[in-house]
Design an enzyme around this catalytic site. Structure first.
Site, short mmCIF file in Angstrom:
data_model
loop_
_atom_site.label_atom_id
_atom_site.label_comp_id
_atom_site.label_asym_id
_atom_site.label_seq_id
_atom_site.Cartn_x
_atom_site.Cartn_y
_atom_site.Cartn_z
N GLU A 52 -0.02 -3.45 4.24
CA GLU A 52 -0.55 -2.17 3.77
C GLU A 52 -2.00 -2.39 3.34
O GLU A 52 -2.47 -3.54 3.28
CB GLU A 52 0.31 -1.59 2.64
CG GLU A 52 1.59 -0.95 3.14
CD GLU A 52 2.37 -0.22 2.07
OE1 GLU A 52 1.80 0.13 1.02
OE2 GLU A 52 3.56 0.00 2.28
N HIS A 81 -3.48 9.49 -2.17
CA HIS A 81 -3.03 8.82 -0.94
C HIS A 81 -3.74 9.48 0.24
O HIS A 81 -3.79 10.71 0.31
CB HIS A 81 -1.50 8.95 -0.79
CG HIS A 81 -0.92 7.97 0.16
ND1 HIS A 81 -1.16 8.02 1.52
CD2 HIS A 81 -0.12 6.89 -0.03
CE1 HIS A 81 -0.51 7.02 2.12
NE2 HIS A 81 0.11 6.32 1.19
N ARG A 101 -7.31 2.50 -0.63
CA ARG A 101 -6.95 3.92 -0.53
C ARG A 101 -8.06 4.89 -0.94
O ARG A 101 -8.23 5.93 -0.34
CB ARG A 101 -5.74 4.20 -1.42
CG ARG A 101 -4.50 3.79 -0.77
CD ARG A 101 -3.30 4.20 -1.56
NE ARG A 101 -2.17 3.62 -0.85
CZ ARG A 101 -0.95 3.52 -1.32
NH1 ARG A 101 -0.67 3.99 -2.50
NH2 ARG A 101 0.00 2.98 -0.60
N HIS A 128 -1.24 10.97 -5.68
CA HIS A 128 -0.09 10.11 -5.38
C HIS A 128 0.41 9.31 -6.58
O HIS A 128 1.60 9.14 -6.77
CB HIS A 128 -0.50 9.16 -4.25
CG HIS A 128 0.59 8.27 -3.77
ND1 HIS A 128 1.76 8.75 -3.22
CD2 HIS A 128 0.69 6.92 -3.72
CE1 HIS A 128 2.54 7.73 -2.86
NE2 HIS A 128 1.92 6.61 -3.17
N ARG A 181 -4.52 1.11 -7.90
CA ARG A 181 -3.31 0.30 -7.66
C ARG A 181 -3.27 -0.24 -6.24
O ARG A 181 -3.53 0.49 -5.27
CB ARG A 181 -2.08 1.17 -7.90
CG ARG A 181 -0.77 0.50 -7.59
CD ARG A 181 0.37 1.45 -7.88
NE ARG A 181 0.33 2.59 -7.00
CZ ARG A 181 1.09 2.72 -5.92
NH1 ARG A 181 1.97 1.80 -5.59
NH2 ARG A 181 1.01 3.80 -5.18
P1 FAD Z 1 10.34 7.85 -11.38
O1 FAD Z 1 10.96 7.04 -10.33
O2 FAD Z 1 9.47 8.94 -11.02
O3 FAD Z 1 11.46 8.34 -12.39
C1 FAD Z 1 11.15 9.22 -13.44
C2 FAD Z 1 12.43 9.61 -14.16
O4 FAD Z 1 12.11 10.25 -15.38
C3 FAD Z 1 13.30 10.59 -13.39
O5 FAD Z 1 14.65 10.18 -13.52
C4 FAD Z 1 13.10 11.91 -14.13
O6 FAD Z 1 14.21 12.79 -14.08
C5 FAD Z 1 12.87 11.41 -15.53
N1 FAD Z 1 12.14 12.36 -16.37
C6 FAD Z 1 10.86 12.78 -16.24
N2 FAD Z 1 10.54 13.63 -17.22
C7 FAD Z 1 11.65 13.76 -17.99
C8 FAD Z 1 11.95 14.52 -19.15
N3 FAD Z 1 11.08 15.36 -19.73
N4 FAD Z 1 13.19 14.39 -19.68
C9 FAD Z 1 14.13 13.58 -19.11
N5 FAD Z 1 13.88 12.85 -18.01
C10 FAD Z 1 12.66 12.94 -17.47
N6 FAD Z 1 5.42 2.66 -4.80
C11 FAD Z 1 5.63 1.46 -4.21
O7 FAD Z 1 5.52 0.42 -4.86
N7 FAD Z 1 5.98 1.40 -2.90
C12 FAD Z 1 6.13 2.50 -2.12
O8 FAD Z 1 6.46 2.41 -0.96
C13 FAD Z 1 5.91 3.76 -2.72
N8 FAD Z 1 6.03 4.90 -1.99
C14 FAD Z 1 5.94 6.10 -2.64
C15 FAD Z 1 6.18 7.26 -1.91
C16 FAD Z 1 6.17 8.49 -2.54
C17 FAD Z 1 6.44 9.73 -1.76
C18 FAD Z 1 5.88 8.56 -3.92
C19 FAD Z 1 5.85 9.87 -4.63
C20 FAD Z 1 5.59 7.40 -4.64
C21 FAD Z 1 5.62 6.17 -4.01
N9 FAD Z 1 5.38 5.00 -4.70
C22 FAD Z 1 5.57 3.80 -4.09
C23 FAD Z 1 5.16 5.03 -6.15
C24 FAD Z 1 6.48 4.70 -6.87
O9 FAD Z 1 7.55 5.28 -6.15
C25 FAD Z 1 6.50 5.22 -8.29
O10 FAD Z 1 5.34 4.86 -8.96
C26 FAD Z 1 7.70 4.63 -9.04
O11 FAD Z 1 8.87 4.85 -8.31
C27 FAD Z 1 7.80 5.25 -10.42
O12 FAD Z 1 9.00 4.82 -10.99
P2 FAD Z 1 9.37 5.27 -12.46
O13 FAD Z 1 10.69 4.68 -12.77
O14 FAD Z 1 8.24 4.99 -13.36
O15 FAD Z 1 9.47 6.87 -12.37
C1 SIN Z 2 3.20 4.30 1.17
O1 SIN Z 2 4.24 4.05 1.74
O2 SIN Z 2 2.13 4.53 1.74
C2 SIN Z 2 3.20 4.36 -0.32
C3 SIN Z 2 3.12 3.01 -0.86
C4 SIN Z 2 2.69 3.04 -2.28
O3 SIN Z 2 2.28 4.06 -2.80
O4 SIN Z 2 2.71 1.97 -2.90
#
Ligand code: FAD
Ligand code: SIN
Length: 542
Positions: free
Chosen positions: A135, A250, A296, A357, A392
């Site tokens: 990537e 992104h 990015r 993103h 990032r």
């Molecule tokens: P999340 O996984 O977003 O979880 C948040 C949680 O908090 C959820 O359960 C939600 O319900 C809860 N929540 C939020 N607000 C409240 C509230 N007020 N009360 C109760 N619960 C609440 N990163 C990578 O490293 N590799 C990738 O390939 C990648 N691809 C991505 C693709 C997409 C489409 C997106 C959007 C992001 C991607 N990212 C990727 C980034 C990565 O997915 C996120 O940064 C990471 O998953 C965040 O994890 P988290 O546990 O912090 O939050």
């Molecule tokens: C992607 O698959 O391009 C997202 C990867 C990331 O946000 O880390």
């Protein structure tokens, strides 16, 4: 006229409803707010040490984690080294990473992945060996992926299964956290909204893992849950937030007026896809030596320049030169999703444009997930550990969620050993009455457009001052009390939007993902961090 009468009626119902709302109380050792990678990994760490409640505001599968496509970065391939992963992360962070935090991430990362595999995670393989892809801004192939382009789903599956093996963990879905409960500068729980009931959950330690804030922008890859709640909640409680100006855009989100926004993973370019403008010309080689795999922020701004230059609303991503069967097998989700909108990615160019993103800033933590408030820990996208600096490195956030989710869990468990079970205290909501002269759906849409246009990929003092003026008109919403998820999200989005804009105004320089057209150089204070805190406002960190 009818609108006003309707609003008054809604307000009447609202006020009546909020006064008859049932309030109850519960106790648990640990309260984890969020069920994405960070929250689940924290819960697994805490489960053997006491009772754990995990809250999600929607279904457990509605999180950014579940939508992650490209993969998870880890130095596990034969041609890679932890040191090189470290260097790439530091370089992407543009001088603002916390070096110690990065060392922990890249050194502990391989162990966490092997642990996931031992719990049943199935990453894609080439023969008997793990398959790694490329990537942007990585100097080695180091991204593990699952089911081609559904890596997040696989992580989620394995972590949920693991959590379910612990009888000490309970899960409350559709439980919206209103606010943290703070007593003598210590976090002792949170008030949640579940159905028509407010539950005050008291805990020895609280872990905030609420994810990001992409929904603040009208173009985003993030799911609807990403409304910056955790940042707003922590801010209201008095916590320190750090580097909120750094938003990663992104480069390639599907562009169509009739289709939902959908990420087109960077892994597509990692496997050879290229960007073209609407005249069919490749342009990235002219912008950066790494061409289509440049960092990015560079690619996103190059796309904006090409869109402006050609007067188009998008550019194209072209995979048509790659083997058809390979594309279908490697990117099954992207292939089938685009097909639903009449784009066959093996034959057609895909219209794309950038979208918000990821947020690098967040609730400030130390290396162990401790925030500035005792008893409150944070991990994942809501937190700012300093791992990502000003930008990032792709696929580092799932890894961060694992490593620092576990670390926050471990530290919270140690903290809880010294704390006796929390006494229940009386809580009260401190906001004013809900304003009835705003259509909050309309406010949300306007806010998202405002942030995209004025505090987006390219920003300047003038655009952000306009944004601040408009945000000021909605101040009354921030100060009000609400009792529905939709309303509370708008309030939180407004709070977080102010935090981002204030920090972005303060940083008069361009660095990482923060690009100011009025200060294109880094600026004198570039090596410092911004902070927001309710008591102090927005300042440079000491
Ligand atoms: P999340 O996984 O977003 O979880 C948040 C949680 O908090 C959820 O359960 C939600 O319900 C809860 N929540 C939020 N607000 C409240 C509230 N007020 N009360 C109760 N619960 C609440 N990163 C990578 O490293 N590799 C990738 O390939 C990648 N691809 C991505 C693709 C997409 C489409 C997106 C959007 C992001 C991607 N990212 C990727 C980034 C990565 O997915 C996120 O940064 C990471 O998953 C965040 O994890 P988290 O546990 O912090 O939050
Ligand atoms: C992607 O698959 O391009 C997202 C990867 C990331 O946000 O880390």
């Amino acid at each position: 006229m009818y609108g006003t009468i309707f609003s008054i009626f809604v307000c009447f119902i609202h006020c009546a409803f909020s006064t008859i709302m049932k309030i109850s109380t519960e106790k648990t050792d640990f309260l984890v707010i969020g069920g994405g990678v960070a929250g689940l990994r924290a819960a697994i760490e805490l489960a053997p040490r006491g009772s754990v409640v995990v809250l999600t505001k929607d279904k457990i599968t509605e999180s950014s984690t579940g939508y992650a496509q490209g993969g998870i970065a880890v130095a596990l391939s034969d041609e890679d080294e932890v040191r090189i992963h470290y260097d790439d992360t530091i370089k992407a962070g543009d001088g603002l990473c916390n070096e110690e935090a990065v060392s922990i991430l890249v050194e502990k990362g391989p162990g966490f992945i092997l642990e996931l595999i031992s719990w049943g995670a199935e990453f894609d393989k080439e023969g008997s060996k793990l398959a790694f892809t490329m990537e942007a801004a990585h100097s080695r192939k180091r991204i593990l992926h699952a089911h081609g382009d559904s890596t997040g789903k696989e992580l989620e599956r394995v972590l949920i299964n693991k959590v379910q093996t612990f009888p000490s963990v309970s899960r409350y879905n559709f439980a919206f956290t209103l606010d943290l409960i703070i007593e003598d500068n210590r976090c002792i729980g949170a008030s949640i909204l579940k159905g028509n009931e407010i539950i005050n959950i008291f805990a020895k330690a609280v872990i905030l893992a609420t994810g990001g804030a992409g929904q603040l922008f009208s173009r985003t890859t993030n799911p609807p849950i990403a409304t910056g709640d955790g940042m707003a909640i922590a801010y209201r409680a008095g916590a320190l937030l750090k580097d909120m100006e750094f938003i990663q855009f992104h480069p390639t989100s599907f562009y169509s007026l009739s289709a939902p926004q959908f990420l087109l993973s960077e892994a597509l370019r990692g496997e050879g896809a290229v960007l073209k403008n609407i005249n069919g010309e490749r342009f990235m080689p002219g912008y950066h030596p790494m061409s289509d795999l440049a960092p990015r922020d560079t690619v996103a701004r190059a796309i904006v320049s090409e869109m402006v230059r050609t007067g188009a609303m998008h550019v194209y991503l072209d995979l048509t030169h790659l083997d058809n069967d390979f594309i279908k097998k490697r990117f099954p989700l992207i292939y089938s999703t685009c097909l639903q909108f009449n784009i066959d990615i093996t034959r057609d160019l895909i219209p794309v444009s950038p979208a918000a993103h990821y947020i690098m800033g967040g609730v400030k933590t130390n290396l162990h997930g401790e925030t500035s408030i005792k008893g409150l820990f944070a991990a994942g996208e809501v937190a700012c550990t300093g791992v990502h600096g000003a930008n990032r490195l792709a696929s580092n956030s799932l890894l961060e969620g694992l490593v620092y989710g576990a670390e926050a869990g471990k530290t919270a468990a140690m903290y809880a050993e010294k704390v006796k079970m929390q006494d229940i205290v009386q809580t009260s909501r401190q906001g004013g009455p809900a304003p009835f002269n705003f259509d909050l759906k309309e406010v949300k849409n306007s806010l998202r457009q405002l942030m995209w246009e004025k505090v987006g990929i390219i920003r300047c003092r003038e655009s952000m001052s306009d944004a601040k003026t408009r945000l000021g008109e909605w101040d009354i919403i921030i100060k009000a009390d609400f009792f529905s998820r939709q309303e509370l999200e708008v309030k939180n989005m407004l709070t977080t939007a102010n935090l981002i804009t204030d920090a972005a105004l303060l940083r008069e320089g361009s660095i990482g993902a923060h690009y100011r057209s009025d200060f294109k150089e880094r600026g004198e204070k570039w090596q410092r961090h911004t902070e927001n805190q309710k008591e102090k406002g927005t300042t440079w960190a000491e």
